[in-house]
Motif scaffolding. Structure first.
Motif, short mmCIF file in Angstrom:
data_model
loop_
_atom_site.label_atom_id
_atom_site.label_comp_id
_atom_site.label_asym_id
_atom_site.label_seq_id
_atom_site.Cartn_x
_atom_site.Cartn_y
_atom_site.Cartn_z
N LYS A 1 0.74 10.53 -46.55
CA LYS A 1 -0.66 10.88 -46.76
C LYS A 1 -0.79 11.80 -47.98
O LYS A 1 -0.84 13.03 -47.85
N LEU A 2 -0.87 11.21 -49.16
CA LEU A 2 -0.97 12.00 -50.39
C LEU A 2 -2.27 12.81 -50.43
O LEU A 2 -2.30 13.93 -50.93
N ALA A 3 -3.35 12.26 -49.86
CA ALA A 3 -4.63 12.95 -49.85
C ALA A 3 -4.62 14.19 -48.97
O ALA A 3 -5.54 15.01 -49.03
N VAL A 4 -3.59 14.34 -48.15
CA VAL A 4 -3.40 15.56 -47.36
C VAL A 4 -2.36 16.46 -48.00
O VAL A 4 -2.57 17.66 -48.20
N MET A 5 -1.22 15.87 -48.38
CA MET A 5 -0.11 16.66 -48.90
C MET A 5 -0.41 17.29 -50.25
O MET A 5 -0.05 18.45 -50.49
N LEU A 6 -1.08 16.55 -51.13
CA LEU A 6 -1.34 17.08 -52.47
C LEU A 6 -2.23 18.33 -52.44
O LEU A 6 -1.88 19.33 -53.08
N PRO A 7 -3.38 18.31 -51.74
CA PRO A 7 -4.17 19.55 -51.68
C PRO A 7 -3.39 20.73 -51.11
O PRO A 7 -3.54 21.86 -51.59
N ARG B 1 -17.83 24.65 -46.35
CA ARG B 1 -17.08 25.68 -47.07
C ARG B 1 -15.58 25.56 -46.80
O ARG B 1 -14.82 26.42 -47.20
N MET B 2 -15.20 24.49 -46.10
CA MET B 2 -13.79 24.24 -45.81
C MET B 2 -13.36 22.91 -46.42
O MET B 2 -14.15 21.98 -46.53
N LEU B 3 -12.09 22.85 -46.80
CA LEU B 3 -11.47 21.58 -47.15
C LEU B 3 -10.73 21.14 -45.90
O LEU B 3 -9.70 21.70 -45.53
N ILE B 4 -11.28 20.13 -45.22
CA ILE B 4 -10.76 19.70 -43.92
C ILE B 4 -9.75 18.58 -44.13
O ILE B 4 -10.08 17.51 -44.66
N LEU B 5 -8.51 18.81 -43.74
CA LEU B 5 -7.43 17.85 -43.88
C LEU B 5 -6.88 17.51 -42.49
O LEU B 5 -6.50 18.41 -41.74
N ARG C 1 -20.41 22.79 -52.87
CA ARG C 1 -19.19 23.51 -52.50
C ARG C 1 -17.97 22.58 -52.56
O ARG C 1 -16.90 22.97 -53.03
N VAL C 2 -18.14 21.37 -52.09
CA VAL C 2 -17.03 20.41 -52.07
C VAL C 2 -16.68 19.99 -53.50
O VAL C 2 -15.51 19.82 -53.84
N ILE C 3 -17.70 19.83 -54.32
CA ILE C 3 -17.48 19.48 -55.74
C ILE C 3 -16.67 20.58 -56.43
O ILE C 3 -15.72 20.30 -57.17
N ASP C 4 -17.03 21.82 -56.20
CA ASP C 4 -16.30 22.95 -56.80
C ASP C 4 -14.86 22.98 -56.32
O ASP C 4 -13.94 23.29 -57.08
N THR C 5 -14.64 22.67 -55.04
CA THR C 5 -13.29 22.63 -54.49
C THR C 5 -12.45 21.58 -55.20
O THR C 5 -11.29 21.84 -55.58
N ASP D 1 -13.24 12.62 -47.63
CA ASP D 1 -12.94 12.65 -46.20
C ASP D 1 -13.43 13.96 -45.58
O ASP D 1 -13.99 13.96 -44.47
N SER D 2 -13.22 15.07 -46.29
CA SER D 2 -13.65 16.37 -45.77
C SER D 2 -15.17 16.45 -45.66
O SER D 2 -15.71 16.89 -44.64
N GLU D 3 -15.85 15.98 -46.69
CA GLU D 3 -17.32 16.00 -46.67
C GLU D 3 -17.85 15.11 -45.55
O GLU D 3 -18.80 15.48 -44.86
N GLY D 4 -17.22 13.96 -45.38
CA GLY D 4 -17.64 13.06 -44.31
C GLY D 4 -17.42 13.65 -42.94
O GLY D 4 -18.25 13.50 -42.03
#
Length: 391
Positions: A70-76, A221-225, A288-292, A335-338
């Motif tokens: 899961k690169l979309a989890v591991m990379l962040p 305000r969170m990056l949800i993984l 907020r998500v865009i800035d993240t 995914d986090s925004e959704g």
């Protein structure tokens, strides 16, 4: 006369990036600044393996991504490990990282084990999270406020056993989001009845949990993984558990290079943040998500600049890999925004109801005996609320 003849000397007690005697440096006891007039007394050191080269340590750090598909989890998660020490450099530009990373997964998913390996920057850090939701709100606030460049790991947000327990944990989570997500410290008075100095966080916060909490506003305000049992390869993770110097050696050299290029990094962030923000605004909706996403992408580019500078990767492969990383970051943020917007409508209704009760906009009787239909919406019975729906 002897005093005036003494050389100027700076004593540094706190970790993190700062400009000392005109030079940027990440302060820790092993840091060095040309001139010899700076003494580091931080009580923290970044351990390194003297037999491991910069290039070898960099490649080992990049291979950490391979412990899960899961690169979309591991990379962040990997980028947050680099962003937290760079926090003060981002702050210099005005683009302060303002998000909490929430790593969600059930018991046995190895989420905490992975986070402990990835975010243990200093030798003096305990082999356990800095704080957990079993701690008091004040203890958590202190841990977050004293991050000073290291990632603060807040462990074990879980489904509540009782309503009171759930409300208590939610209050702690909201407090962390307010502190780290909004970078706002709690205001207090001093003994003279003036306002005491506030100490907003200067590092990133990662929360691990089995369940997601907070209002929709808080979740944005969170990056949800999300990670599931079996997503992490335990054998590959064990390589880093058995050899923690693989990551800390890389961080030692990376932070040394970042200090030597501090002004250039600040200029790079300032010149490119808006362009990255505009790119991600094409696919994301919440500011907020865009800035993240923009913050993580700039961190990725800084990391690649280091990799090419030390000869661990060539410019051509860096360009292609950064393109892959750009869209992995985008996928993580989509995914986090959704997730934050997919909250059950019933839960949103109940949360709004509880907020109105807390603000005294709705009156609830303390028990059935004191209930008055013309005055109260319902009454309490232990941890339960009995509501009259026709009102």
């Amino acid at each position: 006369k002897q005093l005036y003849a003494l050389p100027e000397r700076h004593y540094v007690k706190v970790c993190g990036f700062m400009k000392i005697a005109g030079v940027w440096a990440f302060s820790h006891n092993g840091a060095e600044i040309p001139g010899g007039n700076v003494v580091f007394q931080t009580e923290y050191t970044i351990p390194r393996d003297p037999n491991l080269t910069k290039q070898g340590a960099f490649r080992a750090a990049m291979e950490f991504l391979l412990i899960s598909a899961k690169l979309a989890v591991m990379l962040p998660l990997l980028l947050v490990a680099h962003l937290s020490p760079l926090f003060n450099l981002f702050a210099e530009t005005g683009y302060i990282p303002r998000f909490v990373t929430f790593l969600m997964g059930r018991t046995g998913s190895l989420k905490t084990s992975m986070a402990l390996v990835l975010y243990r920057l200093f030798a003096e850090q305990p082999a356990s999270p800095e704080a957990s939701f079993k701690d008091t709100e004040t203890a958590i606030e202190i841990a977050v406020g004293q991050g000073h460049g290291k990632v603060v790991l807040l462990d074990d947000y879980r489904p509540p056993v009782t309503a009171a327990d759930g409300k208590n944990n939610l209050a702690k989570l909201e407090s962390v989001i307010r502190a780290a997500g909004d970078r706002v410290a709690k205001s207090r008075s001093n003994p003279e009845l003036g306002k005491a100095k506030e100490f907003p966080p200067t590092s990133c916060v990662v929360v691990t949990g089995e369940d997601l909490g907070g209002t929709q506003s808080s979740q944005l305000r969170m990056l949800i993984l999300s990670i599931s049992k079996g997503d992490i390869d335990g054998k590959k993770l064990k390589r880093y558990q058995d050899n923690p110097l693989l990551l800390t050696t890389h961080m030692f050299y990376f932070l040394k290079w970042a200090g030597e290029n501090g002004d250039a990094i600040i200029t790079f962030i300032r010149d490119n943040f808006e362009a990255e923000r505009n790119f991600y605004a094409g696919s994301l909706r919440e500011g907020r998500v865009i800035d993240t996403a923009a913050t993580l992408m700039l961190t990725a580019q800084i990391l690649h600049a280091y990799g090419t500078a030390i000869g661990a990767m060539d410019a051509g492969s860096s360009v292609q890999l950064l393109a892959d990383w750009r869209y992995a970051i985008l996928q993580a943020c989509i995914d986090s925004e959704g997730t934050s917007k997919a909250q059950n409508p019933v839960c949103m209704y109940l949360q709004a109801l509880f907020d109105m009760i807390d603000r005294k906009e709705i009156e609830i009787a303390s028990d059935i005996k004191s209930y008055e239909a013309s005055k109260h919406l319902g009454y309490r019975s232990g941890d339960d609320l009995w509501l009259w729906g026709k009102q």
